[in-house]
Design a protein around this motif. Structure first.
Motif, short mmCIF file in Angstrom:
data_model
loop_
_atom_site.label_atom_id
_atom_site.label_comp_id
_atom_site.label_asym_id
_atom_site.label_seq_id
_atom_site.Cartn_x
_atom_site.Cartn_y
_atom_site.Cartn_z
N SER A 1 -11.82 16.75 -6.41
CA SER A 1 -11.97 17.62 -5.24
C SER A 1 -12.82 16.97 -4.15
CB SER A 1 -12.58 18.96 -5.65
OG SER A 1 -13.81 18.74 -6.30
N ASP A 2 -13.64 15.97 -4.52
CA ASP A 2 -14.43 15.30 -3.48
C ASP A 2 -13.61 14.21 -2.77
OD1 ASP A 2 -14.21 13.35 -5.39
OD2 ASP A 2 -16.35 12.84 -5.46
N GLY A 3 -12.33 14.12 -3.08
CA GLY A 3 -11.45 13.16 -2.39
C GLY A 3 -11.27 11.85 -3.14
N THR A 4 -11.95 11.70 -4.28
CA THR A 4 -11.85 10.44 -5.03
C THR A 4 -10.44 10.27 -5.60
OG1 THR A 4 -14.12 10.81 -5.70
CG2 THR A 4 -12.93 9.03 -6.83
N TRP A 5 -9.97 9.04 -5.51
CA TRP A 5 -8.66 8.70 -6.10
C TRP A 5 -8.90 7.61 -7.13
CZ3 TRP A 5 -5.91 4.04 -6.10
CH2 TRP A 5 -4.55 4.12 -6.48
N ASP B 1 -2.96 -2.02 -18.25
CA ASP B 1 -3.65 -3.26 -18.64
C ASP B 1 -5.18 -3.13 -18.58
OD1 ASP B 1 -4.26 -3.28 -15.98
OD2 ASP B 1 -3.09 -5.05 -15.47
N GLY B 2 -5.66 -1.93 -18.32
CA GLY B 2 -7.09 -1.69 -18.33
C GLY B 2 -7.74 -1.72 -16.96
N THR B 3 -6.99 -2.15 -15.96
CA THR B 3 -7.54 -2.19 -14.61
C THR B 3 -7.78 -0.76 -14.11
OG1 THR B 3 -6.07 -4.05 -14.24
CG2 THR B 3 -7.16 -3.13 -12.29
N VAL B 4 -8.94 -0.54 -13.50
CA VAL B 4 -9.23 0.77 -12.91
C VAL B 4 -9.49 0.57 -11.43
CG1 VAL B 4 -10.80 2.74 -12.92
CG2 VAL B 4 -10.22 1.61 -15.07
N ARG B 5 -8.81 1.37 -10.62
CA ARG B 5 -9.02 1.29 -9.17
C ARG B 5 -9.53 2.64 -8.69
NH1 ARG B 5 -3.86 -2.18 -7.04
NH2 ARG B 5 -2.53 -0.50 -7.75
N GLN B 6 -10.60 2.64 -7.95
CA GLN B 6 -11.20 3.90 -7.51
C GLN B 6 -11.59 3.81 -6.03
OE1 GLN B 6 -14.18 5.49 -10.15
NE2 GLN B 6 -15.18 6.64 -8.49
N TYR B 7 -11.18 4.80 -5.27
CA TYR B 7 -11.48 4.81 -3.84
C TYR B 7 -11.88 6.21 -3.39
CZ TYR B 7 -9.24 0.27 -3.81
OH TYR B 7 -8.93 -1.03 -4.06
N TYR B 8 -12.53 6.25 -2.24
CA TYR B 8 -12.85 7.48 -1.51
C TYR B 8 -13.79 8.42 -2.26
CZ TYR B 8 -8.86 5.71 1.05
OH TYR B 8 -8.01 4.88 1.73
N GLY B 9 -14.66 7.94 -3.08
CA GLY B 9 -15.65 8.83 -3.67
C GLY B 9 -16.15 8.34 -5.00
N GLU B 10 -17.03 9.16 -5.55
CA GLU B 10 -17.69 8.80 -6.81
C GLU B 10 -17.15 9.62 -7.98
OE1 GLU B 10 -19.69 6.21 -7.01
OE2 GLU B 10 -19.34 5.94 -4.86
N ALA B 11 -16.08 10.30 -7.78
CA ALA B 11 -15.46 11.11 -8.84
C ALA B 11 -16.43 12.16 -9.35
CB ALA B 11 -14.94 10.22 -9.96
N THR B 12 -17.05 12.86 -8.43
CA THR B 12 -18.06 13.83 -8.84
C THR B 12 -17.51 15.26 -8.84
OG1 THR B 12 -18.78 13.84 -6.55
CG2 THR B 12 -20.07 12.51 -8.10
N PHE C 1 0.84 -1.19 0.00
CA PHE C 1 0.00 0.00 0.00
C PHE C 1 0.88 1.24 0.00
CE2 PHE C 1 -2.33 -3.45 1.86
CZ PHE C 1 -3.57 -3.38 1.26
N GLY C 2 0.25 2.36 -0.30
CA GLY C 2 0.98 3.62 -0.28
C GLY C 2 0.02 4.76 0.03
N LEU C 3 0.49 5.97 -0.25
CA LEU C 3 -0.33 7.15 0.03
C LEU C 3 -0.59 7.88 -1.28
CD1 LEU C 3 1.57 8.46 3.18
CD2 LEU C 3 -0.41 6.95 3.11
N ALA C 4 -1.80 8.39 -1.41
CA ALA C 4 -2.17 9.12 -2.63
C ALA C 4 -1.34 10.39 -2.73
CB ALA C 4 -3.65 9.46 -2.61
N ASP C 5 -1.19 10.89 -3.96
CA ASP C 5 -0.26 11.99 -4.21
C ASP C 5 -0.50 13.23 -3.37
OD1 ASP C 5 1.67 11.37 -6.48
OD2 ASP C 5 -0.21 10.55 -7.21
N LYS C 6 -1.67 13.83 -3.50
CA LYS C 6 -1.87 15.12 -2.84
C LYS C 6 -2.67 15.00 -1.55
CE LYS C 6 -2.10 18.86 -5.45
NZ LYS C 6 -2.60 19.82 -6.45
N THR C 7 -3.54 13.97 -1.52
CA THR C 7 -4.42 13.86 -0.35
C THR C 7 -3.80 12.98 0.74
OG1 THR C 7 -5.48 11.93 -1.32
CG2 THR C 7 -6.47 14.07 -1.80
#
Lengths: 701, 383
Positions: A324-328, A334-345, A110-116
């Protein structure tokens, strides 16, 4: 004689001509082309078509714009790395300079997201939930199955378990315990299959143990390090832990025979482990495969460190998007998409594609900070890594270089005044409160220091937005008070607590100044003794030295015999961190992992009192309410609960004042404008951006 | 002579031991230790600090540590660096000492030679504007504030004129695909220069023993042969490109140190020459009708050489420590920079190792000075 004169004259003319030709402007190149021209001319009243060959001056057509060429990324540092051995780097060879040349070396789950700085997966497929099995807690992590080391070998669960066990079995030192036994927890790791790791904990895997500890642990390549680790194990295989308690002082003269035997047994045990660790720390890391974007493949001592692109970097071409809603969001090639902490709104706050782009990163080693910034101005390097802070003069000098841009970011640190609460009168609430009232941070920072730092009110720097409690500063009762109001309020607070003066301090409206108080007696009736504020001298840190002198001066206006003692950093270490024998001091902390501020336990929990435990609660702050909060904070697995607890701790500390936060610094990065970075606004400065090497594009201009 | 040397050797050993004792206890007396600095991190428990202190031997009394250190030192073990644990100190010194020696040896020899020659001529031709200008230049160079002067040299030659690199040991971009390390190239540079100098020295020495006609040929040959040999060697080895890069980086620091040292040597030679010129035997030599050149070079200069020689030899000894400022400003990774960094963080083994090198160099240079006196001045004899 005449010949000599002619010779001199000839030499002068020669020098002058060389100088003039060297200084002359280059003449613009004229390109002439021989062309065949067909034209209609009128000859004797008739129009005739005539063909002529003429010379024509042509203007060269500009070449079509090429795709930007990317060159080596040249970075200046001003100290050598200690070692290229990663085991050593997190052990006794730990240094900030080594971290620059080994950044990205190790893998992690695991790691930490860039800005958040949010907790996000790296080699883990997903973020798992802990579950309880009997008395134990278990976290099972499924890993991606297509990540490889730079040599093409797959990164597997065996690597994870190997690194964890080496750390634990060899009792690795310094920074290692936080990876395999954080906060003293007993953690075991086992490989369920090639790409699944199962961790077992004897305590709740709280944020401090899991998110800020084991989950972020480095993973090193087993296939490279196994022979070295085997050799290291050979020292401890035959050694058993002594079944007697370790005597307190083996140097004592009156040891019994049993104690002597115990001392010898423990000495043999310690020596075996020391030899094992030394074997590992000393090992040659040349050719070691890496996980990150660059392979550190050459170190010319005293000259430079060379890093080359890792052709197998797992995240090359991955797109990272933050909202800005915190989504990462992370989109892998390879086409994999990983999304956490929000709905990308919300709005997109960050969007970049991961490198590495530069063919090489060259870290040039300079003898001093001045030499490194001179090299930046001179065009030898594109960026200088500078953990020491930048003086105004040096900044101006470096900015004279062509194409240098400056980025200012808040530092993740805190500079503070601390009280020794074990001693009277620093143990008095009103004494510390009076100091909080009289310290006019804005005045020192804006009027004296010309705004080089920022005033600080909470024990959390505002740059760490997730954990920062803005209410502490907003509700600070003494912010914005005038000098007169401060002195009057401080006198009132002290008087109400039983402090008396032979001559009370007064505000003189005519002189707009304070008439200092005299003969200050404490609530116990005794005259206040002289107290000292220890702090670094102006040569080491002029900002802290300035604060020290102003605070002492304001305290003396109140009638307090306060002495400002500016001294070498080494002179402060002993009284503060070893003997806990001081009155007050001014120092600063770099606050470590912004994702989980476990320093709230280290600095203020009663069990970490420096005097009794040797830990870092230097003021000796002992507050059951705070202890309760910090206990909950360290044991919770819920990040939102931890945040609320952190807010409460900030408020309690602002009220009790074991520390009075004074200021936080800004980090100034000077970098050449041909370096394209994915983002430049980041807590701690560009160097704290995860991909400051991997994701930078050094364009050739 | 041998008895003298034996006695001096024993004296040197005692002096070195005293020097080591004083420096060890002074460094150790600094408040705080490296274990505090290395473990000043809330994530590192205090037990770890104690373990580190024990591992580095800092938990034992200073006297005991000193005795252990000295015992190990005279068995050839200089210990391991605290800061670069567990790297042996001897490796650090072996890596950095040649760089310092080359920089300062070259500068010292150049400044000695140019300073001596110009000082000699100036004293001989007194009163002209050249003498005044040279004296002012000499005094300026002798008294100039070294860091300022070094920065000005960088500004002039590296920034304004852009003729030379601003500092450092080499240009990293040129070394990306280098087949061998910079240290290996540097070692070859030292050895090839050493052999070339030996050839030059032997050639010149022999040239004084052959008839006048052959002298010039022999001297030219002793300059040309090593020069061509060096060029061929570097060309054929394929490393000339890298050697030139190091040499180019050496020019500015050598020039700076040479200029700083030149002023002192030139002024000292001039003063010494002026004093010798007043001697009766110089008057006698002139009265005998000897040519000016012979009187100047053989009768005056040789006698004026003694104090200059002392200055040169001592400067060689002190150059190791005296290079701290130069090495820092020019980012020249030598022993001076190592000494400064190790002393600042209380890395006792490295600081002691470098200081001992300084001590040994100084003692050896004193011995060389004494031996040199006997050769330069036949009146001096050691018993």
């Amino acid at each position: 004689m005449l010949a000599r004169k002619w010779l001199t004259l000839w030499a002068l003319v020669l020098i002058a001509s060389v100088v003039l030709s060297a200084c002359a402007q280059p003449t613009p190149q004229v390109i002439k082309e021989t062309v065949v021209v067909t034209q209609v001319v009128e000859k004797e009243g008739e129009k005739v078509v005539e063909t002529k060959i003429v010379e024509k001056v042509v203007t060269p057509t500009p070449e079509p714009p090429k795709e930007a060429e990317i060159g080596p990324y040249r970075i200046g540092i001003f100290e050598e790395p200690v070692s290229l051995n990663y085991w050593n780097y997190l052990g006794p060879g730990s240094s900030v300079w080594t971290s620059y040349v080994l950044t990205g070396y190790a893998a992690s789950l695991f790691g930490l997201a860039d800005k958040t700085f949010a907790f996000v997966p790296v080699l883990a497929k997903d973020i798992p939930e802990p579950r309880k099995e009997g008395d134990l807690w278990v976290i099972e992590v499924e890993m991606v199955d297509n990540a490889t080391w730079s040599d093409g070998e797959p990164i597997t669960a065996q690597d994870v378990v190997f690194t964890h066990n080496t750390c634990k079995d060899l009792q690795l030192t310094q920074n290692w315990p936080n990876s395999c036994a954080p906060l003293g927890a007993d953690v075991t790791a086992e490989a369920v299959d090639d790409f699944t790791v199962r961790y077992t904990f004897n305590v709740t895997p709280s944020l401090g143990i899991w998110n800020a500890g084991v989950a972020l642990a480095p993973i090193l390549p087993k296939h490279f390090w196994e022979p070295v680790v085997k050799e290291a194990y050979s020292y401890i295989e035959a050694v058993e832990k002594p079944d007697v308690e370790r005597p307190e002082d083996c140097e004592a003269e009156d040891l019994s025979d049993e104690e002597k035997a115990a001392c010898e047994a423990w000495a043999a045990y310690d020596e075996a482990f020391e030899n094992a660790r030394k074997t590992l720390y000393e090992a040659d890391a040349t050719g070691s495969p890496v996980f990150g974007g660059f392979i550190t493949d050459k170190w010319e001592p005293g000259a430079f460190v060379q890093r080359s692109q890792n052709p197998n970097y797992y995240f090359k071409g991955a797109e990272i998007i933050e909202y800005s809603d915190g989504t990462w969001v992370q989109k892998l090639p390879d086409g994999t998409v990983r999304q956490y902490y929000g709905e990308a709104t919300g709005d997109v706050t960050l969007d970049y594609v991961s490198g590495p782009y530069a063919p090489n990163v060259i870290l040039s080693i300079y003898g001093s900070q001045d030499a490194a910034f001179l090299a930046l101005a001179n065009g030898e390097v594109d960026y200088v890594l500078n953990p020491l802070g930048l003086s105004r003069g040096l900044r101006e000098k470096a900015m004279q270089g062509e194409g240098i841009v400056a980025y200012d970011n808040p530092d993740y640190g805190m500079f503070y005044l601390a009280f020794n609460m074990r001693k009277y009168p620093m143990s008095e609430y009103e004494f510390r409160q009076a100091f909080d009232i009289i310290i006019d941070k804005e005045f020192v920072i804006n009027n004296v220091l010309q705004g080089v730092v920022y005033p600080m009110y909470s024990t959390m720097p505002p740059g760490n937005g997730f954990w920062y409690n803005p209410a502490v500063e907003e509700n600070h009762p003494y912010k914005g008070l005038s000098r007169e109001e401060r002195i009057n309020l401080a006198v009132q607070v002290l008087k109400e607590a039983g402090w008396t003066w032979e001559k009370e301090p007064q505000w003189d409206p005519d002189a707009s100044d304070v008439i200092p108080g005299e003969g200050l007696r404490m609530p116990n009736g005794e005259l206040m003794p002289e107290v000292t504020i220890l702090g670094p001298g102006p040569a080491y840190d002029p900002i802290r030295a300035t604060f020290n002198q102003w605070i002492s001066e304001w305290a003396r206006e109140l009638g307090m015999p306060v002495k400002s003692e500016l001294t070498g950093f080494n002179n402060i270490l002993g009284p503060v961190f070893i003997n806990a024998d001081f009155d007050m001091y001014i120092l600063g902390w770099s606050l470590g992992n912004p994702a989980f501020p476990d320093y709230y336990e280290a600095f203020w929990a009663s069990w970490n009192d420096t005097a009794t435990s040797g830990n870092y609660n230097t003021p000796g702050f002992n507050n059951p309410e705070y202890d309760d909060l910090v206990n909950k904070f360290m044991s919770t697995t819920d990040i939102e609960e931890a945040r609320q607890l952190c807010f409460q701790m900030q408020e309690l500390l602002a009220d009790q004042r074991p520390y009075i936060p004074l200021f936080y610094k800004r980090v100034t990065d000077l970098i050449r404008n041909n370096i394209e970075l994915p983002y430049t606004e980041v807590l701690g400065g560009i160097v704290d951006a995860a991909g400051f090497q991997t994701d930078a594009k050094p364009l050739v201009k | 002579m041998w008895r003298f040397l034996g006695r001096r050797f024993v004296q040197m050993l005692i002096t070195l031991l005293l020097f080591q004792a004083v420096t060890y206890f002074l460094i150790d007396a600094q408040p705080g230790d490296i274990a505090d600095l290395l473990t000043l991190d809330p994530n590192i428990p205090p037990a770890e600090r104690e373990r580190l202190r024990a591992q580095l031997g800092l938990d034992r009394p200073p006297a005991e540590r000193f005795i252990t250190y000295i015992g190990n030192f005279y068995r050839g073990n200089l210990g391991v660096s605290f800061q670069e644990y567990p790297r042996p100190v001897i490796d650090i010194i072996k890596e950095r000492l040649p760089r310092t020696v080359v920089l300062f040896l070259t500068a010292s020899i150049l400044s000695f030679w140019t300073g001596f020659v110009t000082g000699k001529i100036l004293a001989w031709r007194r009163g002209g504007w050249i003498e005044y200008a040279s004296t002012i230049t000499g005094v300026t160079l002798y008294t100039v504030f070294t860091p300022w002067f070094a920065l000005m040299m960088i500004w002039l030659f590296a920034v304004a004129l852009n003729w030379l690199p601003a500092g450092k040991f080499l240009d990293p971009l040129k070394w990306l695909d280098a087949p061998i390390s910079a240290n290996a190239v540097f070692a070859r540079m030292i050895w090839s220069s050493f052999f070339a100098l030996v050839i030059v020295f032997v050639g010149f020495w022999f040239s004084n023993r052959v008839p006048r006609r052959q002298r010039l040929v022999l001297r030219a040959a002793s300059l040309l042969v090593p020069l061509v040999g060096m060029l061929l060697y570097w060309r054929l080895s394929g490393l000339g490109f890298y050697a030139w890069d190091i040499a180019r980086h050496l020019i500015l620091p050598v020039l700076t140190v040479t200029l700083i040292a030149y002023g002192g040597t030139m002024l000292l030679t001039r003063t010494s020459m002026l004093e010798t010129l007043r001697e009766d035997y110089v008057l006698t030599a002139r009265a005998k009708g000897l040519p000016d050149k012979v009187v100047r070079d053989k009768h005056v200069a040789r006698n004026a050489l003694l104090p200059v020689w002392t200055g040169l030899v001592f400067s060689l000894g002190n150059s190791v420590s005296g290079g701290i400022i130069t090495e820092t400003i020019f980012s020249w990774p030598g022993i001076g920079l190592t000494l400064l960094n190790s002393a600042l963080v209380a890395d006792i083994p490295v600081a002691m190792g470098t200081l001992t090198v300084v001590g040994v160099m100084t003692l050896i240079s004193h011995l060389i000075a004494d031996i040199g006196y006997a050769f330069l001045d036949p009146r001096i004899r050691y018993h």
